[in-house]
Design a protein around this motif. Structure first.
Motif, PDB file in Angstrom:
ATOM      1  N   UNK A 121      -8.462   9.593   3.851  1.00 26.89           N
ATOM      2  CA  UNK A 121      -7.966   9.234   5.308  1.00 26.89           C
ATOM      3  C   UNK A 121      -6.557   8.795   5.141  1.00 26.89           C
ATOM      4  N   UNK A 122      -5.687   8.995   6.101  1.00 28.67           N
ATOM      5  CA  UNK A 122      -4.419   8.568   6.359  1.00 28.67           C
ATOM      6  C   UNK A 122      -4.279   7.809   7.649  1.00 28.67           C
ATOM      7  N   UNK A 123      -3.417   6.523   7.528  1.00 35.87           N
ATOM      8  CA  UNK A 123      -3.103   5.821   8.811  1.00 35.87           C
ATOM      9  C   UNK A 123      -1.581   6.017   9.116  1.00 35.87           C
ATOM     10  N   UNK A 124      -1.067   6.866   8.363  1.00 37.52           N
ATOM     11  CA  UNK A 124       0.495   6.990   8.551  1.00 37.52           C
ATOM     12  C   UNK A 124       0.776   8.418   8.700  1.00 37.52           C
ATOM     13  N   UNK A 125      -0.182   9.192   9.438  1.00 41.88           N
ATOM     14  CA  UNK A 125       0.324  10.387   9.683  1.00 41.88           C
ATOM     15  C   UNK A 125       0.348  11.732   8.284  1.00 41.88           C
ATOM     16  N   UNK A 126      -0.501  11.143   7.501  1.00 36.62           N
ATOM     17  CA  UNK A 126      -0.522  11.991   6.287  1.00 36.62           C
ATOM     18  C   UNK A 126       0.539  11.641   5.295  1.00 36.62           C
ATOM     19  N   UNK A 128       0.935   9.057   3.200  1.00 38.25           N
ATOM     20  CA  UNK A 128      -0.193   8.688   2.121  1.00 38.25           C
ATOM     21  C   UNK A 128      -1.549   8.948   2.667  1.00 38.25           C
ATOM     22  N   UNK A 129      -2.292   9.431   1.695  1.00 36.24           N
ATOM     23  CA  UNK A 129      -3.593   9.796   1.641  1.00 36.24           C
ATOM     24  C   UNK A 129      -4.707   9.020   0.754  1.00 36.24           C
ATOM     25  N   UNK A 130      -5.505   8.285   1.320  1.00 36.06           N
ATOM     26  CA  UNK A 130      -6.186   7.380   0.347  1.00 36.06           C
ATOM     27  C   UNK A 130      -7.730   7.842   0.377  1.00 36.06           C
ATOM     28  N   UNK A 131      -8.397   7.718  -0.916  1.00 33.81           N
ATOM     29  CA  UNK A 131      -9.757   8.186  -0.941  1.00 33.81           C
ATOM     30  C   UNK A 131     -10.719   7.157  -0.446  1.00 33.81           C
ATOM     31  N   UNK A 132     -11.651   7.476   0.342  1.00 34.05           N
ATOM     32  CA  UNK A 132     -12.602   6.784   0.804  1.00 34.05           C
ATOM     33  C   UNK A 132     -13.508   6.338  -0.357  1.00 34.05           C
ATOM     34  N   UNK A 133     -14.169   4.970  -0.022  1.00 27.68           N
ATOM     35  CA  UNK A 133     -15.109   4.474  -1.087  1.00 27.68           C
ATOM     36  C   UNK A 133     -16.401   5.131  -0.799  1.00 27.68           C
ATOM     37  N   UNK A 134     -16.887   6.112  -1.635  1.00 26.71           N
ATOM     38  CA  UNK A 134     -18.465   6.708  -1.383  1.00 26.71           C
ATOM     39  C   UNK A 134     -18.675   7.095  -2.671  1.00 26.71           C
ATOM     40  N   UNK A 135     -20.167   7.012  -2.899  1.00 24.89           N
ATOM     41  CA  UNK A 135     -20.539   7.703  -4.246  1.00 24.89           C
ATOM     42  C   UNK A 135     -21.380   8.849  -3.865  1.00 24.89           C
ATOM     43  N   UNK A 136     -20.947   9.740  -2.708  1.00 19.93           N
ATOM     44  CA  UNK A 136     -21.570  10.961  -2.195  1.00 19.93           C
ATOM     45  C   UNK A 136     -21.159  12.092  -3.303  1.00 19.93           C
TER      46      UNK A 136
END
Length: 292
Positions: A121-126, A128-136
Protein backbone atom coordinates in the motif's frame (compact mmCIF):
# COMPACT_ATOMS: atom_id res chain seq x y z
CA UNK A 1 -19.94 -3.37 -30.95
CA UNK A 2 -16.27 -4.05 -31.63
CA UNK A 3 -13.81 -1.16 -31.46
CA UNK A 4 -10.83 -1.71 -33.74
CA UNK A 5 -7.15 -1.21 -32.97
CA UNK A 6 -3.82 -2.33 -34.37
CA UNK A 7 -3.36 -4.53 -31.32
CA UNK A 8 -3.74 -8.31 -31.26
CA UNK A 9 -2.24 -9.16 -27.87
CA UNK A 10 -4.18 -10.42 -24.86
CA UNK A 11 -5.84 -7.43 -23.17
CA UNK A 12 -6.11 -7.84 -19.42
CA UNK A 13 -7.83 -4.80 -17.90
CA UNK A 14 -9.81 -1.65 -18.73
CA UNK A 15 -10.61 1.47 -16.69
CA UNK A 16 -12.63 4.57 -17.61
CA UNK A 17 -12.67 7.78 -15.60
CA UNK A 18 -15.76 9.05 -17.46
CA UNK A 19 -17.59 8.18 -20.69
CA UNK A 20 -14.79 9.39 -22.99
CA UNK A 21 -11.45 8.87 -21.24
CA UNK A 22 -10.06 5.42 -20.51
CA UNK A 23 -7.01 3.15 -20.56
CA UNK A 24 -6.61 -0.48 -21.53
CA UNK A 25 -3.59 -2.62 -20.62
CA UNK A 26 -2.35 -5.97 -21.83
CA UNK A 27 0.56 -8.21 -22.68
CA UNK A 28 3.82 -7.03 -24.23
CA UNK A 29 3.75 -3.60 -22.57
CA UNK A 30 0.47 -2.66 -24.21
CA UNK A 31 -1.19 0.54 -23.00
CA UNK A 32 -4.04 1.85 -25.13
CA UNK A 33 -5.61 5.18 -24.23
CA UNK A 34 -8.63 7.01 -25.53
CA UNK A 35 -10.05 10.50 -25.02
CA UNK A 36 -12.79 9.89 -27.59
CA UNK A 37 -14.89 7.17 -26.00
CA UNK A 38 -12.89 4.49 -27.72
CA UNK A 39 -13.45 5.70 -31.27
CA UNK A 40 -9.67 5.64 -31.48
CA UNK A 41 -7.28 3.66 -29.28
CA UNK A 42 -3.70 4.86 -29.85
CA UNK A 43 -0.88 2.87 -28.25
CA UNK A 44 0.58 5.07 -25.51
CA UNK A 45 4.34 5.58 -25.76
CA UNK A 46 6.10 3.41 -23.18
CA UNK A 47 9.68 3.38 -22.00
CA UNK A 48 11.77 0.38 -22.95
CA UNK A 49 10.97 -2.36 -20.48
CA UNK A 50 9.82 -5.90 -21.09
CA UNK A 51 6.78 -7.35 -19.45
CA UNK A 52 3.04 -7.82 -19.35
CA UNK A 53 0.60 -5.41 -17.75
CA UNK A 54 -2.16 -7.05 -15.67
CA UNK A 55 -4.18 -4.29 -14.01
CA UNK A 56 -4.95 -0.58 -14.38
CA UNK A 57 -6.63 2.03 -12.17
CA UNK A 58 -7.14 5.73 -12.87
CA UNK A 59 -7.85 8.67 -10.56
CA UNK A 60 -8.04 11.40 -13.22
CA UNK A 61 -7.83 11.68 -16.98
CA UNK A 62 -4.04 12.05 -16.69
CA UNK A 63 -3.03 10.04 -13.63
CA UNK A 64 -3.23 6.30 -13.07
CA UNK A 65 -1.34 3.20 -11.95
CA UNK A 66 -0.55 -0.01 -13.79
CA UNK A 67 0.74 -3.27 -12.32
CA UNK A 68 2.16 -6.39 -13.88
CA UNK A 69 5.19 -8.60 -14.31
CA UNK A 70 8.72 -8.01 -15.50
CA UNK A 71 10.10 -9.78 -18.56
CA UNK A 72 6.88 -11.74 -18.97
CA UNK A 73 7.89 -14.37 -16.45
CA UNK A 74 6.74 -15.61 -13.08
CA UNK A 75 9.31 -13.70 -11.06
CA UNK A 76 9.44 -9.98 -10.34
CA UNK A 77 6.55 -7.57 -10.54
CA UNK A 78 6.24 -3.85 -10.95
CA UNK A 79 3.94 -0.92 -10.25
CA UNK A 80 4.07 1.97 -12.69
CA UNK A 81 2.52 5.42 -12.56
CA UNK A 82 1.61 7.51 -15.57
CA UNK A 83 1.07 11.23 -15.09
CA UNK A 84 0.32 11.89 -18.76
CA UNK A 85 -2.74 9.97 -19.83
CA UNK A 86 -1.15 6.53 -19.91
CA UNK A 87 2.01 7.62 -21.67
CA UNK A 88 5.52 7.00 -20.35
CA UNK A 89 4.69 5.03 -17.20
CA UNK A 90 7.46 5.24 -14.62
CA UNK A 91 8.31 2.35 -12.35
CA UNK A 92 7.47 3.10 -8.70
CA UNK A 93 7.97 -0.24 -7.00
CA UNK A 94 9.66 -3.50 -7.91
CA UNK A 95 8.39 -6.66 -6.23
CA UNK A 96 9.56 -10.25 -5.95
CA UNK A 97 6.57 -11.66 -7.83
CA UNK A 98 4.09 -10.38 -10.44
CA UNK A 99 1.42 -7.95 -9.23
CA UNK A 100 -2.03 -8.89 -10.51
CA UNK A 101 -4.07 -6.01 -9.09
CA UNK A 102 -3.78 -2.30 -8.45
CA UNK A 103 -6.50 -0.05 -7.01
CA UNK A 104 -6.34 3.72 -6.51
CA UNK A 105 -8.85 5.59 -4.36
CA UNK A 106 -7.47 9.11 -4.80
CA UNK A 107 -4.18 10.83 -5.59
CA UNK A 108 -2.65 9.60 -2.32
CA UNK A 109 -4.07 6.15 -1.56
CA UNK A 110 -3.28 3.14 -3.74
CA UNK A 111 -2.99 -0.61 -3.12
CA UNK A 112 -1.55 -3.55 -5.02
CA UNK A 113 -1.49 -7.33 -4.67
CA UNK A 114 -0.13 -10.33 -6.48
CA UNK A 115 1.46 -13.74 -6.47
CA UNK A 116 2.55 -15.47 -3.25
CA UNK A 117 0.28 -13.31 -1.12
CA UNK A 118 2.03 -10.02 -1.82
CA UNK A 119 0.10 -6.98 -0.58
CA UNK A 120 1.42 -3.42 -0.76
CA UNK A 121 0.00 0.00 0.00
CA UNK A 122 0.96 3.63 -0.42
CA UNK A 123 -0.47 6.73 1.24
CA UNK A 124 1.64 9.25 -0.67
CA UNK A 125 0.70 8.60 -4.27
CA UNK A 126 3.12 5.73 -4.66
CA UNK A 127 6.30 7.60 -3.78
CA UNK A 128 6.78 5.05 -1.02
CA UNK A 129 5.26 1.56 -1.04
CA UNK A 130 4.96 -0.42 2.18
CA UNK A 131 4.42 -4.16 2.50
CA UNK A 132 1.29 -5.13 4.43
CA UNK A 133 1.50 -7.31 7.54
CA UNK A 134 0.20 -10.70 6.39
CA UNK A 135 1.25 -14.29 6.36
CA UNK A 136 -0.92 -15.30 3.41
CA UNK A 137 0.72 -17.37 0.69
CA UNK A 138 -2.15 -17.60 -1.82
CA UNK A 139 -2.01 -15.34 -4.87
CA UNK A 140 -4.10 -12.17 -4.84
CA UNK A 141 -6.12 -11.52 -8.00
CA UNK A 142 -8.14 -8.40 -7.19
CA UNK A 143 -8.40 -5.58 -4.63
CA UNK A 144 -11.20 -3.11 -3.90
CA UNK A 145 -11.23 -0.36 -1.27
CA UNK A 146 -14.56 1.18 -0.28
CA UNK A 147 -12.96 4.08 1.57
CA UNK A 148 -9.55 5.00 2.98
CA UNK A 149 -9.77 2.34 5.70
CA UNK A 150 -11.89 -0.58 4.55
CA UNK A 151 -11.00 -2.83 1.64
CA UNK A 152 -11.15 -6.41 0.43
CA UNK A 153 -8.96 -8.67 -1.68
CA UNK A 154 -9.67 -12.04 -3.30
CA UNK A 155 -7.49 -14.80 -4.65
CA UNK A 156 -6.68 -18.46 -4.92
CA UNK A 157 -8.31 -21.18 -2.83
CA UNK A 158 -11.43 -19.10 -2.38
CA UNK A 159 -9.89 -16.65 0.05
CA UNK A 160 -11.47 -13.27 0.73
CA UNK A 161 -9.48 -11.03 3.05
CA UNK A 162 -10.40 -7.70 4.61
CA UNK A 163 -8.47 -4.70 5.86
CA UNK A 164 -9.92 -2.02 8.13
CA UNK A 165 -6.69 -0.04 8.58
CA UNK A 166 -6.02 1.06 5.03
CA UNK A 167 -4.12 -2.05 4.03
CA UNK A 168 -1.58 -2.11 6.86
CA UNK A 169 -2.94 -5.48 7.99
CA UNK A 170 -5.38 -8.02 6.57
CA UNK A 171 -7.43 -10.84 8.04
CA UNK A 172 -9.46 -13.66 6.52
CA UNK A 173 -13.10 -12.65 5.99
CA UNK A 174 -14.43 -15.69 4.12
CA UNK A 175 -13.19 -18.85 2.44
CA UNK A 176 -14.92 -20.94 -0.22
CA UNK A 177 -12.77 -24.00 -0.75
CA UNK A 178 -11.59 -25.29 -4.14
CA UNK A 179 -12.62 -22.07 -5.90
CA UNK A 180 -10.13 -19.58 -7.30
CA UNK A 181 -11.61 -16.09 -7.07
CA UNK A 182 -10.75 -13.70 -9.89
CA UNK A 183 -12.56 -10.41 -9.26
CA UNK A 184 -14.57 -8.38 -6.78
CA UNK A 185 -16.54 -5.16 -6.78
CA UNK A 186 -18.20 -3.12 -4.01
CA UNK A 187 -20.61 -0.23 -4.23
CA UNK A 188 -20.62 0.56 -0.50
CA UNK A 189 -19.89 -1.00 2.89
CA UNK A 190 -22.91 -3.27 2.76
CA UNK A 191 -23.04 -4.39 -0.89
CA UNK A 192 -20.42 -6.26 -2.88
CA UNK A 193 -19.82 -9.16 -5.26
CA UNK A 194 -17.02 -11.53 -6.25
CA UNK A 195 -16.62 -14.21 -8.91
CA UNK A 196 -14.28 -16.98 -9.99
CA UNK A 197 -13.94 -20.58 -11.03
CA UNK A 198 -16.55 -23.36 -10.92
CA UNK A 199 -19.26 -20.95 -12.08
CA UNK A 200 -19.10 -19.19 -8.71
CA UNK A 201 -20.61 -15.80 -7.94
CA UNK A 202 -20.54 -14.50 -4.37
CA UNK A 203 -22.84 -11.79 -3.07
CA UNK A 204 -21.89 -9.75 0.01
CA UNK A 205 -24.50 -8.29 2.33
CA UNK A 206 -22.91 -6.43 5.22
CA UNK A 207 -26.19 -6.38 7.15
CA UNK A 208 -26.94 -10.11 6.88
CA UNK A 209 -26.02 -12.83 9.35
CA UNK A 210 -24.23 -14.76 6.60
CA UNK A 211 -22.33 -11.99 4.81
CA UNK A 212 -21.08 -13.93 1.76
CA UNK A 213 -23.56 -16.13 -0.15
CA UNK A 214 -22.57 -18.28 -3.13
CA UNK A 215 -24.68 -18.65 -6.28
CA UNK A 216 -24.28 -19.93 -9.85
CA UNK A 217 -25.67 -19.13 -13.27
CA UNK A 218 -27.52 -22.37 -13.94
CA UNK A 219 -27.37 -22.09 -17.73
CA UNK A 220 -23.56 -22.32 -17.71
CA UNK A 221 -21.46 -25.46 -17.02
CA UNK A 222 -20.05 -26.34 -13.63
CA UNK A 223 -16.47 -25.72 -14.78
CA UNK A 224 -17.11 -22.18 -16.03
CA UNK A 225 -14.63 -19.49 -14.91
CA UNK A 226 -15.88 -15.93 -14.51
CA UNK A 227 -13.10 -13.40 -15.12
CA UNK A 228 -14.57 -10.07 -14.01
CA UNK A 229 -17.65 -8.59 -12.35
CA UNK A 230 -18.82 -4.96 -12.28
CA UNK A 231 -21.78 -3.29 -10.57
CA UNK A 232 -23.05 0.26 -11.08
CA UNK A 233 -25.38 0.22 -8.07
CA UNK A 234 -27.16 -2.31 -5.86
CA UNK A 235 -29.18 -3.65 -8.81
CA UNK A 236 -27.32 -3.31 -12.12
CA UNK A 237 -24.31 -5.51 -12.73
CA UNK A 238 -22.42 -7.43 -15.42
CA UNK A 239 -20.14 -10.46 -15.46
CA UNK A 240 -17.79 -11.69 -18.21
CA UNK A 241 -16.02 -14.95 -18.98
CA UNK A 242 -14.80 -17.36 -21.68
CA UNK A 243 -16.07 -17.67 -25.25
CA UNK A 244 -17.53 -14.18 -25.48
CA UNK A 245 -19.88 -14.72 -22.52
CA UNK A 246 -21.56 -11.73 -20.86
CA UNK A 247 -24.44 -11.74 -18.42
CA UNK A 248 -26.36 -8.83 -16.92
CA UNK A 249 -28.41 -8.57 -13.74
CA UNK A 250 -31.00 -5.96 -12.81
CA UNK A 251 -31.82 -7.33 -9.36
CA UNK A 252 -28.46 -7.37 -7.60
CA UNK A 253 -27.33 -10.70 -8.94
CA UNK A 254 -30.32 -12.83 -7.96
CA UNK A 255 -31.11 -13.50 -11.63
CA UNK A 256 -28.84 -13.16 -14.67
CA UNK A 257 -29.67 -12.69 -18.36
CA UNK A 258 -27.25 -13.55 -21.15
CA UNK A 259 -26.25 -10.72 -23.49
CA UNK A 260 -25.13 -11.35 -27.05
CA UNK A 261 -21.59 -10.48 -28.19
CA UNK A 262 -21.26 -12.68 -31.28
CA UNK A 263 -17.72 -13.52 -30.16
CA UNK A 264 -15.82 -16.60 -29.06
CA UNK A 265 -12.84 -14.78 -27.55
CA UNK A 266 -12.28 -15.08 -23.81
CA UNK A 267 -13.32 -11.84 -22.14
CA UNK A 268 -11.02 -10.69 -19.33
CA UNK A 269 -12.31 -7.41 -17.90
CA UNK A 270 -15.28 -5.04 -17.92
CA UNK A 271 -15.76 -1.42 -16.84
CA UNK A 272 -19.17 0.26 -16.98
CA UNK A 273 -19.70 4.01 -16.76
CA UNK A 274 -23.50 3.94 -16.73
CA UNK A 275 -26.37 1.68 -17.85
CA UNK A 276 -25.74 2.38 -21.51
CA UNK A 277 -21.96 2.88 -21.67
CA UNK A 278 -19.18 0.44 -20.92
CA UNK A 279 -16.23 -1.50 -22.28
CA UNK A 280 -15.02 -5.10 -22.25
CA UNK A 281 -11.54 -6.33 -23.23
CA UNK A 282 -10.25 -9.80 -23.98
CA UNK A 283 -8.07 -12.13 -25.99
CA UNK A 284 -6.43 -11.21 -29.28
CA UNK A 285 -6.89 -7.47 -28.75
CA UNK A 286 -10.67 -7.57 -28.60
CA UNK A 287 -12.38 -4.39 -27.34
CA UNK A 288 -16.16 -4.24 -27.06
CA UNK A 289 -18.26 -1.16 -26.33
CA UNK A 290 -21.73 -1.61 -24.90
CA UNK A 291 -24.79 -1.21 -27.08
CA UNK A 292 -27.77 -2.23 -24.96
Amino acid sequence: AIQYTETYVNLTDVYFIDNITGWIVGDENTILSTTMGGNTWPQAPVNSFEGNFRSVTMISENVGWISGDMNGNAINGNIYISLSGGSYPESQKLSDYPLNAVFGLNESLVWSGGEKGQLLYSDDGGQTWIESFTDFDFSISDIYFIDENEGYAVGEQGNIIRSIDGGISWELDYEISEIDLTSLHFIDKSKGWACGSRNTILKFDGNAETKWVSMKIESEPQGFVWNDIYFLDKDFGWIVGPSGTVYKTEDGGNTWLKESTGLYNDLNAIHMVNNKTGWIVGEEGIILTYTP
